[in-house]
Design an enzyme around this catalytic site. Structure first.
Site, PDB file in Angstrom:
ATOM      1  N   LYS A  22      -9.717  -9.815 -13.607  1.00 45.04           N
ATOM      2  CA  LYS A  22      -9.595  -8.913 -12.312  1.00 45.04           C
ATOM      3  C   LYS A  22      -7.700  -8.505 -12.808  1.00 45.04           C
ATOM      4  O   LYS A  22      -6.825  -7.661 -12.206  1.00 45.04           O
ATOM      5  CB  LYS A  22     -10.334  -9.264 -10.664  1.00 45.04           C
ATOM      6  CG  LYS A  22      -9.452  -8.383  -9.731  1.00 45.04           C
ATOM      7  CD  LYS A  22      -9.657  -8.904  -8.370  1.00 45.04           C
ATOM      8  CE  LYS A  22      -8.976 -10.053  -7.694  1.00 45.04           C
ATOM      9  NZ  LYS A  22      -7.758  -8.931  -7.762  1.00 45.04           N
ATOM     10  N   CYS A 126      -0.806  -8.338   5.433  1.00 46.02           N
ATOM     11  CA  CYS A 126      -2.258  -8.350   4.440  1.00 46.02           C
ATOM     12  C   CYS A 126      -2.613  -9.682   4.948  1.00 46.02           C
ATOM     13  O   CYS A 126      -1.198 -10.714   5.760  1.00 46.02           O
ATOM     14  CB  CYS A 126      -0.982  -8.665   2.960  1.00 46.02           C
ATOM     15  SG  CYS A 126      -2.367  -9.707   1.539  1.00 46.02           S
ATOM     16  N   ARG A 131       4.273 -11.046   2.667  1.00 46.12           N
ATOM     17  CA  ARG A 131       4.048 -10.783   1.016  1.00 46.12           C
ATOM     18  C   ARG A 131       4.471  -9.632   0.797  1.00 46.12           C
ATOM     19  O   ARG A 131       4.331  -8.714   1.028  1.00 46.12           O
ATOM     20  CB  ARG A 131       2.486 -10.201   0.758  1.00 46.12           C
ATOM     21  CG  ARG A 131       1.827 -11.529   0.508  1.00 46.12           C
ATOM     22  CD  ARG A 131       0.166 -10.831   0.011  1.00 46.12           C
ATOM     23  NE  ARG A 131      -0.128 -11.374  -1.712  1.00 46.12           N
ATOM     24  CZ  ARG A 131      -1.055 -10.794  -2.548  1.00 46.12           C
ATOM     25  NH1 ARG A 131      -2.406 -10.925  -1.473  1.00 46.12           N
ATOM     26  NH2 ARG A 131      -0.961 -11.016  -3.471  1.00 46.12           N
ATOM     27  N   SER A 173       7.862 -14.612  -9.154  1.00 42.58           N
ATOM     28  CA  SER A 173       6.159 -13.435  -8.701  1.00 42.58           C
ATOM     29  C   SER A 173       6.165 -13.117  -9.641  1.00 42.58           C
ATOM     30  O   SER A 173       6.452 -12.075 -11.192  1.00 42.58           O
ATOM     31  CB  SER A 173       7.092 -12.595  -8.293  1.00 42.58           C
ATOM     32  OG  SER A 173       6.379 -10.717  -7.827  1.00 42.58           O
ATOM     33  N   ASP A 316      -5.183 -19.259  -6.249  1.00 43.35           N
ATOM     34  CA  ASP A 316      -6.736 -18.820  -5.529  1.00 43.35           C
ATOM     35  C   ASP A 316      -7.415 -19.047  -6.237  1.00 43.35           C
ATOM     36  O   ASP A 316      -8.697 -19.127  -5.656  1.00 43.35           O
ATOM     37  CB  ASP A 316      -6.335 -17.206  -7.181  1.00 43.35           C
ATOM     38  CG  ASP A 316      -5.371 -16.645  -6.777  1.00 43.35           C
ATOM     39  OD1 ASP A 316      -4.780 -16.024  -5.627  1.00 43.35           O
ATOM     40  OD2 ASP A 316      -5.277 -14.949  -7.548  1.00 43.35           O
ATOM     41  N   ARG A 408     -14.745  -7.703  -3.749  1.00 43.49           N
ATOM     42  CA  ARG A 408     -13.867  -7.371  -4.535  1.00 43.49           C
ATOM     43  C   ARG A 408     -13.000  -7.803  -6.059  1.00 43.49           C
ATOM     44  O   ARG A 408     -12.538  -7.465  -6.791  1.00 43.49           O
ATOM     45  CB  ARG A 408     -12.436  -6.946  -3.632  1.00 43.49           C
ATOM     46  CG  ARG A 408     -12.775  -6.128  -2.706  1.00 43.49           C
ATOM     47  CD  ARG A 408     -11.220  -7.082  -1.488  1.00 43.49           C
ATOM     48  NE  ARG A 408      -9.976  -6.954  -2.372  1.00 43.49           N
ATOM     49  CZ  ARG A 408      -8.866  -7.524  -2.403  1.00 43.49           C
ATOM     50  NH1 ARG A 408      -8.747  -8.513  -1.501  1.00 43.49           N
ATOM     51  NH2 ARG A 408      -8.405  -7.723  -3.274  1.00 43.49           N
TER      52      ARG A 408
HETATM   53  C1  UD1 Z   1      -0.478 -12.356  -7.896  1.00 43.78           C
HETATM   54  C2  UD1 Z   1      -2.323 -12.108  -7.565  1.00 43.78           C
HETATM   55  C3  UD1 Z   1      -3.387 -13.127  -6.818  1.00 43.78           C
HETATM   56  C4  UD1 Z   1      -1.857 -14.680  -6.986  1.00 43.78           C
HETATM   57  C5  UD1 Z   1      -0.432 -14.383  -6.627  1.00 43.78           C
HETATM   58  C6  UD1 Z   1      -0.339 -15.460  -7.130  1.00 43.78           C
HETATM   59  C7  UD1 Z   1      -3.026  -9.731  -8.321  1.00 43.78           C
HETATM   60  C8  UD1 Z   1      -3.638  -8.473  -8.092  1.00 43.78           C
HETATM   61  N1  UD1 Z   1      -2.793 -10.897  -7.666  1.00 43.78           N
HETATM   62  O1  UD1 Z   1      -0.384 -11.301  -6.547  1.00 43.78           O
HETATM   63  O2  UD1 Z   1      -4.314 -13.246  -7.106  1.00 43.78           O
HETATM   64  O3  UD1 Z   1      -2.755 -15.566  -5.742  1.00 43.78           O
HETATM   65  O4  UD1 Z   1      -0.062 -13.487  -8.129  1.00 43.78           O
HETATM   66  O5  UD1 Z   1      -0.586 -16.443  -7.855  1.00 43.78           O
HETATM   67  O6  UD1 Z   1      -2.555  -9.784  -9.668  1.00 43.78           O
HETATM   68  N2  UD1 Z   1       7.164 -12.550  -2.996  1.00 43.78           N
HETATM   69  C9  UD1 Z   1       8.176 -12.230  -2.534  1.00 43.78           C
HETATM   70  N3  UD1 Z   1       9.240 -11.119  -2.895  1.00 43.78           N
HETATM   71  C10 UD1 Z   1       8.900  -9.775  -3.762  1.00 43.78           C
HETATM   72  C11 UD1 Z   1       7.146 -10.423  -4.005  1.00 43.78           C
HETATM   73  C12 UD1 Z   1       6.590 -11.300  -4.183  1.00 43.78           C
HETATM   74  O7  UD1 Z   1       8.453 -13.496  -1.408  1.00 43.78           O
HETATM   75  O8  UD1 Z   1       8.773  -8.761  -3.644  1.00 43.78           O
HETATM   76  C13 UD1 Z   1       6.514 -13.438  -2.620  1.00 43.78           C
HETATM   77  C14 UD1 Z   1       5.062 -13.649  -1.824  1.00 43.78           C
HETATM   78  O9  UD1 Z   1       5.505 -13.174  -0.767  1.00 43.78           O
HETATM   79  C15 UD1 Z   1       4.143 -15.411  -2.684  1.00 43.78           C
HETATM   80  C16 UD1 Z   1       5.147 -15.217  -3.885  1.00 43.78           C
HETATM   81  O10 UD1 Z   1       6.396 -14.334  -4.007  1.00 43.78           O
HETATM   82  O11 UD1 Z   1       5.259 -16.071  -1.877  1.00 43.78           O
HETATM   83  C17 UD1 Z   1       4.201 -15.067  -4.640  1.00 43.78           C
HETATM   84  O12 UD1 Z   1       3.422 -13.434  -5.036  1.00 43.78           O
HETATM   85  P1  UD1 Z   1       2.996 -13.031  -6.011  1.00 43.78           P
HETATM   86  O13 UD1 Z   1       3.008 -13.461  -7.565  1.00 43.78           O
HETATM   87  O14 UD1 Z   1       4.217 -11.907  -6.150  1.00 43.78           O
HETATM   88  O15 UD1 Z   1       2.166 -13.053  -5.692  1.00 43.78           O
HETATM   89  P2  UD1 Z   1       1.092 -11.259  -6.491  1.00 43.78           P
HETATM   90  O16 UD1 Z   1       2.062 -10.394  -8.257  1.00 43.78           O
HETATM   91  O17 UD1 Z   1       0.960 -10.721  -4.894  1.00 43.78           O
END
Ligand code: UD1
Length: 429
Positions: A22, A126, A131, A173, A316, A408
């Site tokens: 996914k 969320c 996030r 991220s 995850d 999902r």
């Molecule tokens: C992706 C995955 C999710 C997984 C996560 C971490 C998908 C659809 N989702 O989510 O299943 O749990 O990676 O492996 O692929 N953050 C910030 N600012 C930002 C963006 C992120 O502070 O602009 C923080 C988030 O709050 C979190 C951390 O960075 O604490 C990691 O988030 P991120 O790796 O971006 O997760 P997703 O890409 O949303």
């Protein structure tokens, strides 16, 4: 609303085919916005999130066709879907759509790179923490975009095109790395991203973008170099196997006991989780086409884990591993470092008899000799599946409500588990 009923106590024995990932499929579908040619994706899983993203992309003008029918007994091939964004008709992603799936915010990267503008709703609340999207905004600004946030929307503009840059992520991220890869592929000149996410899904996206004509090096390492090109073409790409689905069934096998082979997948995508399972008492071996998990007799040993970006233990799989630890013969600790508030499964596991206490980011789990079935529900995807895992080892009946969370991210979960001897059924309506 569908529910899943589990009668616990059966061991799992057999083979489970793993679907396409996914978390790779979603960014790959979004990458179709980068070209007026057709992007063909193979091994696309049947999931509610994929259908939702098809609707969201359709709003921007992306047409799609699904190749042929698949044989009823063919559990391995997923679907082949052709995406064509010949004409982008709308560069706005409205709140009604983005709020349904956070990853759809990522369209901001390709829309901005190809069309010079994008207006995308902030994803909103969320269930697993706040996030934020600051890293996306920061990264796109570094590429020369002008960004305004107004009325709940992020408006991004780069009329003369994006310009290559060196950008150091202050925090790892996955989503922001995906977006930077897509945007920088069509920027002028070279972009260097430091402290990039190293998840296998990043490598999968980079491989696909390169097949489309992008020039990306270093995906899978913290430093990624992208030499911008003026246009991308179509390509054909096979979605990588779902490492979270793999890890989930591996944990399920360790929980229920038995002998399960996970096929069409790769153990090296989830080494940290497999090592933890080995320490917990499961026998984990690589097979030519996947992983085999055996646990016969012997109890579950307590293992401490800390979630971390790849190659660390994945957030995850945190809820699923906690379900396993509720049956350990001792005390374990699970530390969640990626998302605040990703412990909603704790209250529900407690309803089955688990003994868990929380202190900030750390959960202390005292293993119990038995769990007892109960009605439960969860508020997110991974939490829901942790309740299914607990139900496999609980005495009596566990009813998991709000199954739409499971749909999902897990394709035919009840079929895959039943085929290995679990008593799991979906109750519709
Ligand atoms: C992706 C995955 C999710 C997984 C996560 C971490 C998908 C659809 N989702 O989510 O299943 O749990 O990676 O492996 O692929 N953050 C910030 N600012 C930002 C963006 C992120 O502070 O602009 C923080 C988030 O709050 C979190 C951390 O960075 O604490 C990691 O988030 P991120 O790796 O971006 O997760 P997703 O890409 O949303």
């Amino acid at each position: 609303m569908d529910r899943i009923r589990i009668r616990g106590g059966n061991a799992l024995n057999g083979t489970i085919p793993i679907s396409g990932a996914k978390n790779a499929t979603l960014p790959l579908m979004i990458a179709s916005l980068l070209t007026d040619d057709t992007l063909t994706l193979e091994n696309v899983p049947h999931l509610a999130d994929v259908e939702q993203l098809i609707r969201i992309l359709g709003n921007h003008g992306v047409d799609y066709t699904v190749s042929g029918k698949r044989l009823a007994h063919d559990t391995s091939t997923g679907r082949t879907i052709h995406f064509s964004a010949r004409n982008i008709v709308d560069t706005t992603a409205p709140y009604e759509l983005v709020s349904k799936m956070r990853a759809s915010f990522w369209v901001i990267g390709p829309l901005l790179a190809r069309m010079g503008q994008a207006r995308v709703s902030l994803p909103g609340g969320c269930a697993i923490g706040t996030r934020p999207v600051d890293l996306f905004i920061d990264g796109l600004q570094a590429l020369g975009a002008r960004i305004d946030i107004d009325g709940g929307y992020v408006a991004a503009e780069a009329k003369g095109g994006l310009i290559g840059t060196r950008y150091v992520f202050p925090k790892v991220s996955v989503g922001a790395t995906h977006v930077m890869l897509m945007a920088a592929s069509l920027a002028k000149g070279e972009t260097v991203i430091e402290n990039a996410a190293r998840e296998p899904e990043i490598v999968d996206l980079a491989t696909c973008l390169n097949a489309m004509g992008a020039r990306i090096e270093g995906a899978g390492t913290p430093t990624i170099r992208i030499e911008g090109v003026t246009a991308l073409s179509g390509a054909r790409h096979r979605v990588m196997p779902d490492r979270i689905e793999t890890g989930t069934y591996a944990i399920a096998a360790a929980m229920a006991g038995g002998d399960v082979t996970l096929e069409h997948t790769r153990g090296d995508y989830l080494q940290a989780a497999l090592v933890a399972l080995g320490e917990a008492g499961a026998e984990v071996t690589a097979t030519p086409n996947g992983v085999r998990i055996v646990r016969n007799g012997g109890g579950v040993h307590p293992v401490d884990v800390v979630t971390d970006p790849f190659p660390g233990f994945p957030t995850d799989l945190q809820a699923q591993f906690m379900a396993l630890m509720t049956r350990a013969n001792g005390v374990s600790h699970i530390t969640e470092t990626i998302f605040e508030n990703r412990f909603m499964h704790v209250q529900e596991l407690a309803r089955l008899g688990a003994k868990i206490s929380l202190s900030g980011q750390v959960a202390r789990i005292e293993g119990v000799p038995r769990l007892a079935g109960a009605p439960v529900m969860a508020t997110d995807l991974r939490a829901s599946v942790s309740l299914v895992i607990a139900g496999l080892a609980a005495e009596g009946e566990t009813m998991v409500n709000r199954v739409y969370h499971l749909d999902r991210g897990f394709e035919r979960l009840e079929e895959k588990l039943s085929a290995c001897g679990a008593e799991v059924e979906r109750i519709s309506g």
